[in-house]
Design a protein around this motif. Structure first.
Motif, PDB file in Angstrom:
ATOM      1  N   ALA A   8     -18.462 -44.882   4.871  1.00 32.75           N
ATOM      2  CA  ALA A   8     -18.126 -44.820   3.447  1.00 32.75           C
ATOM      3  C   ALA A   8     -16.613 -44.781   3.243  1.00 32.75           C
ATOM      4  N   ALA A   9     -15.918 -44.004   4.071  1.00 29.93           N
ATOM      5  CA  ALA A   9     -14.462 -43.921   3.944  1.00 29.93           C
ATOM      6  C   ALA A   9     -13.812 -45.271   4.255  1.00 29.93           C
ATOM      7  N   LEU A  10     -14.268 -45.916   5.310  1.00 25.17           N
ATOM      8  CA  LEU A  10     -13.722 -47.235   5.650  1.00 25.17           C
ATOM      9  C   LEU A  10     -13.997 -48.254   4.543  1.00 25.17           C
ATOM     10  N   THR A  11     -15.189 -48.215   3.985  1.00 23.06           N
ATOM     11  CA  THR A  11     -15.528 -49.133   2.893  1.00 23.06           C
ATOM     12  C   THR A  11     -14.638 -48.882   1.688  1.00 23.06           C
ATOM     13  N   GLN A  12     -14.388 -47.620   1.382  1.00 19.27           N
ATOM     14  CA  GLN A  12     -13.498 -47.304   0.257  1.00 19.27           C
ATOM     15  C   GLN A  12     -12.095 -47.851   0.514  1.00 19.27           C
ATOM     16  N   VAL A  13     -11.586 -47.633   1.713  1.00 18.82           N
ATOM     17  CA  VAL A  13     -10.217 -48.072   2.027  1.00 18.82           C
ATOM     18  C   VAL A  13     -10.112 -49.591   2.059  1.00 18.82           C
ATOM     19  N   LEU A  14     -11.071 -50.263   2.694  1.00 17.89           N
ATOM     20  CA  LEU A  14     -10.957 -51.698   2.933  1.00 17.89           C
ATOM     21  C   LEU A  14     -11.486 -52.570   1.796  1.00 17.89           C
ATOM     22  N   VAL A  15     -12.463 -52.073   1.017  1.00 18.64           N
ATOM     23  CA  VAL A  15     -13.126 -52.935   0.041  1.00 18.64           C
ATOM     24  C   VAL A  15     -13.010 -52.415  -1.386  1.00 18.64           C
ATOM     25  N   LEU A  16     -13.194 -51.126  -1.578  1.00 18.21           N
ATOM     26  CA  LEU A  16     -13.336 -50.604  -2.931  1.00 18.21           C
ATOM     27  C   LEU A  16     -12.046 -49.963  -3.434  1.00 18.21           C
ATOM     28  N   GLU A  17     -11.989 -48.658  -3.466  1.00 17.69           N
ATOM     29  CA  GLU A  17     -10.847 -47.921  -4.026  1.00 17.69           C
ATOM     30  C   GLU A  17     -10.346 -46.917  -2.996  1.00 17.69           C
ATOM     31  N   TRP A  31     -10.546 -43.021  -3.270  1.00 14.31           N
ATOM     32  CA  TRP A  31     -11.851 -42.371  -3.199  1.00 14.31           C
ATOM     33  C   TRP A  31     -12.299 -42.109  -1.769  1.00 14.31           C
ATOM     34  N   ALA A  32     -11.557 -42.584  -0.789  1.00 16.48           N
ATOM     35  CA  ALA A  32     -11.910 -42.330   0.614  1.00 16.48           C
ATOM     36  C   ALA A  32     -11.796 -40.854   0.972  1.00 16.48           C
ATOM     37  N   LEU A  33     -11.058 -40.099   0.175  1.00 17.90           N
ATOM     38  CA  LEU A  33     -10.901 -38.672   0.470  1.00 17.90           C
ATOM     39  C   LEU A  33     -12.210 -37.894   0.336  1.00 17.90           C
ATOM     40  N   LEU A  34     -13.081 -38.301  -0.560  1.00 16.29           N
ATOM     41  CA  LEU A  34     -14.350 -37.588  -0.739  1.00 16.29           C
ATOM     42  C   LEU A  34     -15.233 -37.674   0.504  1.00 16.29           C
ATOM     43  N   PRO A  35     -15.524 -38.868   1.031  1.00 15.45           N
ATOM     44  CA  PRO A  35     -16.334 -38.905   2.255  1.00 15.45           C
ATOM     45  C   PRO A  35     -15.630 -38.252   3.449  1.00 15.45           C
ATOM     46  N   VAL A  36     -14.316 -38.290   3.495  1.00 16.44           N
ATOM     47  CA  VAL A  36     -13.587 -37.610   4.578  1.00 16.44           C
ATOM     48  C   VAL A  36     -13.785 -36.099   4.473  1.00 16.44           C
ATOM     49  N   ALA A  37     -13.724 -35.561   3.251  1.00 18.16           N
ATOM     50  CA  ALA A  37     -13.949 -34.124   3.052  1.00 18.16           C
ATOM     51  C   ALA A  37     -15.389 -33.764   3.419  1.00 18.16           C
ATOM     52  N   PHE A  38     -16.349 -34.583   3.005  1.00 18.21           N
ATOM     53  CA  PHE A  38     -17.747 -34.335   3.373  1.00 18.21           C
ATOM     54  C   PHE A  38     -17.909 -34.362   4.894  1.00 18.21           C
ATOM     55  N   ALA A  39     -17.281 -35.327   5.544  1.00 15.35           N
ATOM     56  CA  ALA A  39     -17.386 -35.432   7.005  1.00 15.35           C
ATOM     57  C   ALA A  39     -16.824 -34.188   7.694  1.00 15.35           C
ATOM     58  N   ALA A  40     -15.759 -33.622   7.146  1.00 18.83           N
ATOM     59  CA  ALA A  40     -15.205 -32.394   7.718  1.00 18.83           C
ATOM     60  C   ALA A  40     -16.205 -31.244   7.607  1.00 18.83           C
ATOM     61  N   VAL A  41     -16.865 -31.129   6.468  1.00 18.97           N
ATOM     62  CA  VAL A  41     -17.895 -30.093   6.305  1.00 18.97           C
ATOM     63  C   VAL A  41     -19.052 -30.364   7.268  1.00 18.97           C
ATOM     64  N   PHE A  42     -19.463 -31.619   7.386  1.00 18.92           N
ATOM     65  CA  PHE A  42     -20.555 -31.957   8.301  1.00 18.92           C
ATOM     66  C   PHE A  42     -20.190 -31.637   9.744  1.00 18.92           C
ATOM     67  N   ALA A  43     -18.934 -31.856  10.112  1.00 16.60           N
ATOM     68  CA  ALA A  43     -18.490 -31.525  11.475  1.00 16.60           C
ATOM     69  C   ALA A  43     -18.602 -30.016  11.722  1.00 16.60           C
ATOM     70  N   LEU A  44     -18.236 -29.213  10.741  1.00 14.73           N
ATOM     71  CA  LEU A  44     -18.372 -27.759  10.883  1.00 14.73           C
ATOM     72  C   LEU A  44     -19.843 -27.354  11.001  1.00 14.73           C
ATOM     73  N   VAL A  45     -20.686 -27.954  10.191  1.00 14.25           N
ATOM     74  CA  VAL A  45     -22.120 -27.652  10.254  1.00 14.25           C
ATOM     75  C   VAL A  45     -22.677 -28.061  11.614  1.00 14.25           C
ATOM     76  N   ALA A  46     -22.325 -29.269  12.076  1.00 20.45           N
ATOM     77  CA  ALA A  46     -22.820 -29.751  13.368  1.00 20.45           C
ATOM     78  C   ALA A  46     -22.376 -28.825  14.491  1.00 20.45           C
ATOM     79  N   TRP A  47     -21.142 -28.366  14.430  1.00 23.79           N
ATOM     80  CA  TRP A  47     -20.631 -27.451  15.462  1.00 23.79           C
ATOM     81  C   TRP A  47     -21.375 -26.115  15.402  1.00 23.79           C
ATOM     82  N   ASP A  48     -21.551 -25.588  14.221  1.00 28.88           N
ATOM     83  CA  ASP A  48     -22.223 -24.305  14.057  1.00 28.88           C
ATOM     84  C   ASP A  48     -23.687 -24.381  14.483  1.00 28.88           C
ATOM     85  N   ARG A  49     -24.320 -25.515  14.296  1.00 26.75           N
ATOM     86  CA  ARG A  49     -25.747 -25.685  14.599  1.00 26.75           C
ATOM     87  C   ARG A  49     -25.997 -26.410  15.918  1.00 26.75           C
TER      88      ARG A  49
END
Length: 139
Positions: free
Chosen positions: A96-105, A108-126
């Motif tokens: 999603a971040a790559l698509t935002q940077v390369l194709v769309l806006e 807006w790539a910051l939103l999926p990057v922020a989500f990915a950071a939260v997901f990385a923390l969840v994945a590490w914790d679990r």
């Protein structure tokens, strides 16, 4: 009476607090993925259709993306699946971040990057639960 605290007590308390914060984020992002992201894709909401026309991969990709978001969002809400769901969603957010940077806006790539950071923390914790899940699937 006062409780005797061992050196491990503050670490355990911090871990419980971290886990609660992560659960709050998991619930919020999981609901967002299901309600505000996947369902509009399945319903053919105008912005979703237009966005996937701009991406240029066809409308089938809208349904695939919606299905991955739906599965990931539900997975985040199930304790045994949360780590695996978070791991898979990191890949989705990278795309999603790559698509935002390369194709769309690009902004807006910051939103999926922020989500990915939260997901990385969840994945590490679990990670232990994810290992157990993988082991049970291999057997």
């Amino acid at each position: 009476m006062t409780a005797i605290q061992t050196p491990a007590a503050p670490a355990a308390s911090a871990r419980r607090t971290l886990r609660r914060v992560l659960w709050a984020f998991q619930i919020l992002i999981g609901l967002f993925l299901v309600v505000a992201s996947a369902l509009p894709k399945f319903a053919g909401e105008t912005n979703a259709v237009t966005t996937f026309e701009l991406i240029g991969w066809g409308q089938w990709f809208r349904y695939v993306t919606g299905a991955v978001e739906l599965a990931g969002g539900i997975g985040l809400l199930v304790p045994r699946l949360a780590g695996a769901a978070a791991t898979g969603l990191i890949g989705l957010m990278a795309g999603a971040a790559l698509t935002q940077v390369l194709v769309l806006e690009p902004a807006w790539a910051l939103l999926p990057v922020a989500f990915a950071a939260v997901f990385a923390l969840v994945a590490w914790d679990r990670r232990e639960q994810t290992r157990d899940l993988v082991r049970s699937l291999i057997r």
